[in-house]
Write a protein that holds these residues in place. Structure first.
Motif, PDB file in Angstrom:
ATOM      1  N   TYR A  60       0.820  -1.018   0.099  1.00 56.11           N
ATOM      2  CA  TYR A  60       0.160   0.112   0.161  1.00 56.11           C
ATOM      3  C   TYR A  60       0.868   1.125  -0.143  1.00 56.11           C
ATOM      4  N   LEU A  61       0.547   2.281  -0.938  1.00 57.06           N
ATOM      5  CA  LEU A  61       1.082   3.694  -0.798  1.00 57.06           C
ATOM      6  C   LEU A  61      -0.151   4.505  -1.065  1.00 57.06           C
ATOM      7  N   ALA A  62      -0.100   5.387  -0.248  1.00 58.34           N
ATOM      8  CA  ALA A  62      -1.106   6.448  -0.443  1.00 58.34           C
ATOM      9  C   ALA A  62      -0.516   7.985   0.187  1.00 58.34           C
ATOM     10  N   VAL A  63      -1.172   8.961  -0.356  1.00 55.20           N
ATOM     11  CA  VAL A  63      -0.674  10.343   0.217  1.00 55.20           C
ATOM     12  C   VAL A  63      -2.113  11.177   0.126  1.00 55.20           C
ATOM     13  N   ALA A  64      -2.267  11.849   1.171  1.00 50.35           N
ATOM     14  CA  ALA A  64      -3.589  12.670   1.457  1.00 50.35           C
ATOM     15  C   ALA A  64      -3.451  13.481   0.001  1.00 50.35           C
ATOM     16  N   ALA A  67      -1.644  16.855  -0.088  1.00 46.15           N
ATOM     17  CA  ALA A  67      -0.254  16.820  -0.171  1.00 46.15           C
ATOM     18  C   ALA A  67       0.310  15.848  -1.434  1.00 46.15           C
ATOM     19  N   ARG A  68      -0.507  15.918  -2.320  1.00 44.64           N
ATOM     20  CA  ARG A  68      -0.032  15.141  -3.375  1.00 44.64           C
ATOM     21  C   ARG A  68       0.719  16.260  -4.629  1.00 44.64           C
ATOM     22  N   ARG A  69       1.535  15.635  -5.319  1.00 43.37           N
ATOM     23  CA  ARG A  69       2.418  16.203  -6.064  1.00 43.37           C
ATOM     24  C   ARG A  69       3.536  17.230  -5.410  1.00 43.37           C
ATOM     25  N   GLN A  70       3.857  16.865  -4.386  1.00 42.60           N
ATOM     26  CA  GLN A  70       4.849  17.576  -3.529  1.00 42.60           C
ATOM     27  C   GLN A  70       5.962  16.653  -3.244  1.00 42.60           C
ATOM     28  N   GLY A  71       6.099  15.602  -3.800  1.00 40.40           N
ATOM     29  CA  GLY A  71       7.035  14.825  -3.760  1.00 40.40           C
ATOM     30  C   GLY A  71       7.246  13.632  -2.560  1.00 40.40           C
ATOM     31  N   VAL A  72       5.890  13.674  -1.837  1.00 37.66           N
ATOM     32  CA  VAL A  72       5.802  12.703  -0.671  1.00 37.66           C
ATOM     33  C   VAL A  72       5.811  11.133  -1.096  1.00 37.66           C
ATOM     34  N   GLY A  73       5.093  10.863  -2.244  1.00 35.87           N
ATOM     35  CA  GLY A  73       5.099   9.508  -2.546  1.00 35.87           C
ATOM     36  C   GLY A  73       6.273   9.147  -3.152  1.00 35.87           C
ATOM     37  N   SER A  74       7.091  10.021  -3.829  1.00 34.17           N
ATOM     38  CA  SER A  74       8.515   9.963  -4.160  1.00 34.17           C
ATOM     39  C   SER A  74       9.231   9.402  -3.137  1.00 34.17           C
ATOM     40  N   ALA A  75       9.245  10.329  -2.055  1.00 35.80           N
ATOM     41  CA  ALA A  75      10.266  10.149  -0.876  1.00 35.80           C
ATOM     42  C   ALA A  75      10.100   8.741  -0.178  1.00 35.80           C
ATOM     43  N   THR A  96      -5.240   1.646 -14.808  1.00 34.26           N
ATOM     44  CA  THR A  96      -5.792   2.890 -15.144  1.00 34.26           C
ATOM     45  C   THR A  96      -5.241   3.967 -14.021  1.00 34.26           C
ATOM     46  N   ASN A  97      -4.540   3.703 -13.469  1.00 36.18           N
ATOM     47  CA  ASN A  97      -4.125   4.348 -12.250  1.00 36.18           C
ATOM     48  C   ASN A  97      -2.903   5.341 -13.006  1.00 36.18           C
ATOM     49  N   ALA A  98      -3.083   6.246 -13.700  1.00 37.90           N
ATOM     50  CA  ALA A  98      -2.096   7.090 -14.225  1.00 37.90           C
ATOM     51  C   ALA A  98      -1.099   7.731 -13.403  1.00 37.90           C
ATOM     52  N   PRO A  99      -1.788   8.296 -12.085  1.00 38.82           N
ATOM     53  CA  PRO A  99      -0.485   8.949 -11.262  1.00 38.82           C
ATOM     54  C   PRO A  99       0.547   8.235 -10.879  1.00 38.82           C
ATOM     55  N   MET A 100       0.150   6.981 -10.416  1.00 39.87           N
ATOM     56  CA  MET A 100       0.876   5.767  -9.893  1.00 39.87           C
ATOM     57  C   MET A 100       1.806   5.450 -10.850  1.00 39.87           C
ATOM     58  N   ARG A 101       1.326   5.133 -12.159  1.00 44.10           N
ATOM     59  CA  ARG A 101       2.259   4.587 -13.264  1.00 44.10           C
ATOM     60  C   ARG A 101       3.212   5.667 -13.627  1.00 44.10           C
ATOM     61  N   ALA A 102       2.916   6.889 -13.370  1.00 43.24           N
ATOM     62  CA  ALA A 102       4.035   7.968 -13.621  1.00 43.24           C
ATOM     63  C   ALA A 102       4.861   7.981 -12.613  1.00 43.24           C
ATOM     64  N   LEU A 103       4.536   7.875 -11.360  1.00 48.47           N
ATOM     65  CA  LEU A 103       5.304   7.879 -10.205  1.00 48.47           C
ATOM     66  C   LEU A 103       6.330   6.661 -10.405  1.00 48.47           C
ATOM     67  N   LEU A 104       5.905   5.612 -10.678  1.00 48.02           N
ATOM     68  CA  LEU A 104       6.853   4.449 -10.822  1.00 48.02           C
ATOM     69  C   LEU A 104       7.824   4.408 -12.301  1.00 48.02           C
TER      70      LEU A 104
HETATM   71  C1  LIG Z   1      -0.175   7.935  -6.671  1.00 53.30           C
HETATM   72  C2  LIG Z   1       0.197   8.876  -5.373  1.00 53.30           C
HETATM   73  C3  LIG Z   1       0.905   7.741  -4.282  1.00 53.30           C
HETATM   74  C4  LIG Z   1       1.568   9.645  -6.081  1.00 53.30           C
HETATM   75  O1  LIG Z   1       1.949  10.167  -4.862  1.00 53.30           O
HETATM   76  P1  LIG Z   1       2.469  11.849  -4.818  1.00 53.30           P
HETATM   77  O2  LIG Z   1       3.171  12.304  -3.563  1.00 53.30           O
HETATM   78  O3  LIG Z   1       1.313  12.815  -5.513  1.00 53.30           O
HETATM   79  O4  LIG Z   1       3.653  11.747  -5.831  1.00 53.30           O
HETATM   80  P2  LIG Z   1       5.184  12.757  -6.056  1.00 53.30           P
HETATM   81  O5  LIG Z   1       4.549  14.116  -5.785  1.00 53.30           O
HETATM   82  O6  LIG Z   1       6.046  12.222  -5.267  1.00 53.30           O
HETATM   83  O7  LIG Z   1       5.221  12.499  -7.668  1.00 53.30           O
HETATM   84  C5  LIG Z   1       6.540  12.009  -8.031  1.00 53.30           C
HETATM   85  C6  LIG Z   1       6.453  11.976  -9.609  1.00 53.30           C
HETATM   86  O8  LIG Z   1       5.645  11.006  -9.961  1.00 53.30           O
HETATM   87  C7  LIG Z   1       4.645  11.375 -11.095  1.00 53.30           C
HETATM   88  N1  LIG Z   1       3.403  11.800 -10.805  1.00 53.30           N
HETATM   89  C8  LIG Z   1       2.645  11.931  -9.450  1.00 53.30           C
HETATM   90  N2  LIG Z   1       1.475  11.851  -9.606  1.00 53.30           N
HETATM   91  C9  LIG Z   1       1.187  12.384 -10.977  1.00 53.30           C
HETATM   92  C10 LIG Z   1       0.039  12.801 -11.483  1.00 53.30           C
HETATM   93  N3  LIG Z   1      -1.241  12.849 -10.934  1.00 53.30           N
HETATM   94  N4  LIG Z   1       0.098  13.102 -12.768  1.00 53.30           N
HETATM   95  C11 LIG Z   1       1.297  12.862 -13.615  1.00 53.30           C
HETATM   96  N5  LIG Z   1       2.357  12.395 -13.047  1.00 53.30           N
HETATM   97  C12 LIG Z   1       2.375  12.135 -11.696  1.00 53.30           C
HETATM   98  C13 LIG Z   1       5.335  12.901 -11.602  1.00 53.30           C
HETATM   99  O9  LIG Z   1       6.425  12.368 -12.533  1.00 53.30           O
HETATM  100  C14 LIG Z   1       5.994  13.270 -10.298  1.00 53.30           C
HETATM  101  O10 LIG Z   1       6.981  14.272 -10.446  1.00 53.30           O
HETATM  102  P3  LIG Z   1       6.722  15.771 -10.800  1.00 53.30           P
HETATM  103  O11 LIG Z   1       5.663  16.353  -9.792  1.00 53.30           O
HETATM  104  O12 LIG Z   1       8.048  16.396 -10.536  1.00 53.30           O
HETATM  105  O13 LIG Z   1       6.271  15.813 -12.159  1.00 53.30           O
HETATM  106  C15 LIG Z   1      -1.066   9.616  -5.124  1.00 53.30           C
HETATM  107  O14 LIG Z   1      -1.391   9.964  -6.124  1.00 53.30           O
HETATM  108  C16 LIG Z   1      -1.856   8.779  -4.262  1.00 53.30           C
HETATM  109  O15 LIG Z   1      -1.876   8.656  -3.070  1.00 53.30           O
HETATM  110  N6  LIG Z   1      -3.018   8.250  -4.991  1.00 53.30           N
HETATM  111  C17 LIG Z   1      -4.256   7.495  -4.389  1.00 53.30           C
HETATM  112  C18 LIG Z   1      -3.456   6.142  -3.976  1.00 53.30           C
HETATM  113  C19 LIG Z   1      -2.953   5.377  -4.959  1.00 53.30           C
HETATM  114  O16 LIG Z   1      -3.499   5.500  -6.158  1.00 53.30           O
HETATM  115  N7  LIG Z   1      -2.006   4.593  -4.622  1.00 53.30           N
HETATM  116  C20 LIG Z   1      -1.178   3.848  -5.252  1.00 53.30           C
HETATM  117  C21 LIG Z   1      -2.078   2.331  -5.347  1.00 53.30           C
HETATM  118  S1  LIG Z   1      -0.831   0.961  -5.074  1.00 53.30           S
END
Ligand SMILES: CC(C)(COP(=O)(O)OP(=O)(O)OC[C@H]1O[C@@H](n2cnc3c(N)ncnc32)[C@H](O)[C@@H]1OP(=O)(O)O)[C@@H](O)C(=O)NCCC(=O)NCCS
Length: 132
Positions: A60-64, A67-75, A96-104
């Motif tokens: 599990y990985l989740a960010v409030a 607080a998203r797009r501030q580097g928390v998930g990456s950290a 379909t989870n584009a934010p997570m796939r982009a982070l990975l």
């Molecule tokens: C997925 C999730 C954990 C990302 O956490 P986050 O703290 O927002 O991510 P970060 O700020 O560390 O993002 C790091 C990089 O990931 C990519 N990224 C993250 N969110 C993105 C988005 N919404 N759209 C596009 N790219 C994204 C970007 O490359 C980003 O770097 P940048 O901001 O300099 O462009 C967060 O969106 C979340 O909690 N989602 C709901 C729960 C979930 O889906 N968890 C994963 C399921 S297993």
């Protein structure tokens, strides 16, 4: 600050946990890390050790939302990678989870494969790995 989660973090975690159940078991087992900001947990990550053929798996990985797009998930991922140096770390997400796939992708994870049927009739689950 990233630190081990405690039972006192559970109310804050529950407020944004999208996975539906409680994270109490992971906290009790010492498998949950929190990202704390201004005295409150704004992100968490759990790892199951030995989950898949002996590899650690980020379950599990989740960010409030605020607080998203501030580097928390990456950290949180970077911290898990450091704690598993020398190992192959696995993680998965819905296709379909584009934010997570982009982070990975941004953190250098490689797609390992796609499993259908894990999410009932929902999206396929994409598995990734990274050698830490
Ligand atoms: C997925 C999730 C954990 C990302 O956490 P986050 O703290 O927002 O991510 P970060 O700020 O560390 O993002 C790091 C990089 O990931 C990519 N990224 C993250 N969110 C993105 C988005 N919404 N759209 C596009 N790219 C994204 C970007 O490359 C980003 O770097 P940048 O901001 O300099 O462009 C967060 O969106 C979340 O909690 N989602 C709901 C729960 C979930 O889906 N968890 C994963 C399921 S297993």
């Amino acid at each position: 600050m990233i630190r081990p989660g405690t039972p006192a973090d559970l109310p804050a975690i529950d407020a944004f946990d999208p996975f539906g159940d409680s994270r109490a078991d992971e906290v009790a087992a010492g498998r949950l890390a929190v990202y704390e900001r201004d005295g409150r947990a704004v992100g968490f990550l759990t790892v199951a050790t030995d989950a898949l053929l002996g590899h650690p798996f980020v379950s599990y990985l989740a960010v409030a939302p605020e607080a998203r797009r501030q580097g928390v998930g990456s950290a949180l991922l970077a911290d898990a990678e450091r704690r598993h140096t020398g190992l192959r770390l696995l993680i998965s997400t819905e296709e379909t989870n584009a934010p997570m796939r982009a982070l990975l992708t941004a953190r250098g994870y490689t797609v390992s494969g796609v499993l259908h049927g894990l999410n009932q009739d929902g999206p396929a689950e994409v598995f990734y790995y990274k050698d830490c």
